[in-house]
Each structure stands twice: as C-alpha cells, then as structure tokens.
Write a protein that holds these residues in place. Structure first.
Motif, mmCIF file in Angstrom:
data_model
loop_
_atom_site.group_PDB
_atom_site.id
_atom_site.type_symbol
_atom_site.label_atom_id
_atom_site.label_comp_id
_atom_site.label_asym_id
_atom_site.label_seq_id
_atom_site.Cartn_x
_atom_site.Cartn_y
_atom_site.Cartn_z
ATOM 1 N N ARG A 197 44.064 45.933 44.222
ATOM 2 C CA ARG A 197 43.291 45.594 43.018
ATOM 3 C C ARG A 197 43.116 46.830 42.130
ATOM 4 O O ARG A 197 43.326 46.769 40.921
ATOM 5 C CB ARG A 197 41.911 45.047 43.403
ATOM 6 N N ASP A 255 35.236 45.214 46.158
ATOM 7 C CA ASP A 255 36.103 44.812 47.266
ATOM 8 C C ASP A 255 35.549 43.640 48.067
ATOM 9 O O ASP A 255 35.938 43.415 49.218
ATOM 10 C CB ASP A 255 36.386 46.002 48.192
ATOM 11 N N LYS A 305 31.916 35.892 45.711
ATOM 12 C CA LYS A 305 31.149 37.124 45.907
ATOM 13 C C LYS A 305 29.657 36.830 45.918
ATOM 14 O O LYS A 305 29.214 35.750 45.502
ATOM 15 C CB LYS A 305 31.488 38.120 44.818
ATOM 16 N N ALA A 357 42.030 45.540 48.659
ATOM 17 C CA ALA A 357 41.171 46.179 47.661
ATOM 18 C C ALA A 357 41.910 47.297 46.938
ATOM 19 O O ALA A 357 41.761 47.475 45.718
ATOM 20 C CB ALA A 357 39.910 46.715 48.330
ATOM 21 N N THR A 406 35.323 40.921 41.074
ATOM 22 C CA THR A 406 36.499 41.219 41.885
ATOM 23 C C THR A 406 37.778 41.218 41.052
ATOM 24 O O THR A 406 38.875 41.214 41.608
ATOM 25 C CB THR A 406 36.636 40.199 43.032
ATOM 26 N N ASN A 415 35.899 36.415 47.629
ATOM 27 C CA ASN A 415 35.344 35.344 46.802
ATOM 28 C C ASN A 415 34.950 34.157 47.682
ATOM 29 O O ASN A 415 35.667 33.836 48.622
ATOM 30 C CB ASN A 415 36.382 34.896 45.766
#
Length: 297
Positions: free
Chosen positions: A143, A119, A124, A140, A92, A122
């Motif tokens: 990121r 996406d 994950k 997402a 991630t 956590n």
C-alpha cells in the motif's frame, strides 16, 4: 478572499519544512472549512482532516463507510480556504494498492499537503477501540509503496500509520514502521501509543519524522506539546477535539432552548456576528463588489 493565497505546492513545501524544522507541528482537526479558518487565525501550523470526524459529520460510525469521493471533496473544501497545509486521513487507501495510488492523486488534485494510510483490515475501526486487526506486513508495505510511487508532486507527504501496537505489540509496530519508511513513507504515525516510553522507542527506531495522535478518551495518555517535542515527535494531531467541543456546546444550547423557550441566555456563549464576519473577511468581499461589480467609467 474565496481561496487562500498560497498554492498547493507552496503549502506542501511548508509542510515538509515544518516536519524538518525541529519544532513540533500542531494540526488540530477541522470539522468544516470555517473551523479550518479559525485554526489558521489562532496560529497553528496546519490542519488535520479526520476520517472519524468526516464519518461523524455524515452521521456514520468510523468503520470504513466513507468513500474517497467524500473524503477528497471535504479535503478540497478545507484546503481551499486556509493557507495552512492540510493532512488528510485516507483510511486504508479505499481498496487495494492500485486504489491507494489513485487516492494519492485525487488528494493531490484536492490541494492538500499530505495523507496517511493505515495497515488495518477492512472494515477498519477507530484506532483506540478493541477488536481491530491489521493486514500482513507485506500487504501494508505494498500500500505504502503504491502510494509513494503514484505521487506527482515530490513534496506531497505520504504518512504511514500502523495500528500493530494494539494488536501484536509495540515491537511489531516498530518493525512495520521501519519497513514503511523503507517503502517510501515520509512520516510514521504509530497509533495508540500508551505513553512517553512508546514514543521514545519509536523515535529511536526510525529516522523519518513521527506523528502523535492526542485524541481524547482513547488509549494514549494526553501529553502536552513541550513533552512531545522533547520526545522527538515532529507532528501532533488533535483530530476530534473541536467537533467534540462544538457538539457538546450544541447539545447544551438545544436543551436550554427546549427548556427556556429562548436562546437569550446563551448569547454570551456564542460567536458574535461581527467575529464571524471578521473570520469570513466580509470587508474584502464588499470591496471587491464595490470596485468590480458596481464599477462604472
């Protein structure tokens, strides 16, 4: 000898050219640098560095316990020895968008050709297990946007993985894929596609290259390379295949040694010393030593 001849920039350019070639790029997962050399020798187009494999190699489950330092270190070791481009699983991004940006630059410094961000929330989970969850789409997207803006080499490939199909359904995964491409993703990794129809729908929805994960014992049907190519898939990874084969062989060997008291019955299943030396290019090291270290006027 020591390092592969092509530079990181050359490998990144080769990766982009491969993605745009119309030919399926095959990236088996290397579980160490030596296996990366074997992947290259057998004629594949690239090497994949799997987060699941690195976690397992450290004796850990694939639940986000590895650090960017560990991932970058192993990625650098693998990229160093092969002329092939390496794609790295960056989970991630190891934190918030700023961490994702730093991850890009650390992996650029490691000499790899690209990385993928997912996406998931956590901690994950493996993408083919139940119980995973994904962050909101806008989180997402941030990121991916942070990662794309942080790269210094424009040929470094940013891949966006979405696990939404297994959580909210394929339609949400497609909408996320479109948003990730708009945010700067060069490659879309739709995780846990169930079969050809899912890939067909994803291919029709996005203009950028797409990746297929052909991992064993998961939710995806194992499709062969010609089928994937006909579906418009640009890249296929086999992330854990070599580790699974190697660990099964090691387990079998240990049981035989324990039972028979000798490894003699295993010799025909071993890589011969001469083949290992050939893979390591021992002659080049000997030539260097003779011409340089023992050189005299």
């Amino acid at each position: 000898m020591l390092h592969a001849a092509p530079t990181a920039a050359q490998k990144r350019a080769a990766f982009r050219a491969g993605l745009n070639s119309g030919k399926l790029q095959r990236f088996p997962g290397a579980f160490n640098p030596l296996s990366a050399k074997l992947i290259e020798r057998e004629g594949f187009e690239g090497v994949y560095v799997s987060g699941a494999v690195l976690s397992a190699d450290l004796g850990l489950p694939d639940i986000g316990l590895t650090t960017i330092t560990e991932v970058a270190g192993r990625a650098q070791q693998i990229a160093r020895v092969t002329a092939l481009p390496a794609l790295v699983d960056a989970d991630t991004g190891f934190g918030e968008p700023m961490n994702a940006a730093r991850t890009v630059q650390l992996l650029e410094d490691a000499g790899v050709a690209g990385m993928h961000l997912e996406d998931q929330v956590n901690p994950k989970r493996c993408g083919h297990l139940d119980g995973k969850d994904v962050v909101d789409r806008d989180v997402a997207v941030r990121r991916i946007s942070a990662a794309a803006s942080a790269r210094r080499d424009p040929d470094f490939v940013i891949a966006a993985r979405t696990d939404a199909a297994g959580v909210h359904g394929l339609d949400d995964a497609i909408e996320r894929a479109k948003a990730f491409a708009d945010a700067g993703a060069d490659l879309i990794f739709p995780e846990a596609m169930t079969g050809p129809e899912d890939f067909e729908k994803m291919r029709a929805a996005v203009d950028v290259p797409i990746l297929a994960n052909m991992t064993e014992f998961g939710k995806s049907k194992l499709l062969d390379a010609p089928t994937l190519e006909s579906l418009g898939v640009n890249l296929v990874i086999y992330p854990v295949t070599l580790l699974r084969i190697a660990m099964h062989a090691a387990e079998t060997a240990l049981r035989e040694i324990a039972g028979e008291g000798t490894q003699e019955g295993l010799l025909d299943r071993m890589q011969h010393r001469r083949d290992l030396y050939d893979l390591l290019d021992y002659p080049a090291y000997n030539t260097f030593d003779q011409n340089i270290f023992t050189f005299s006027v």
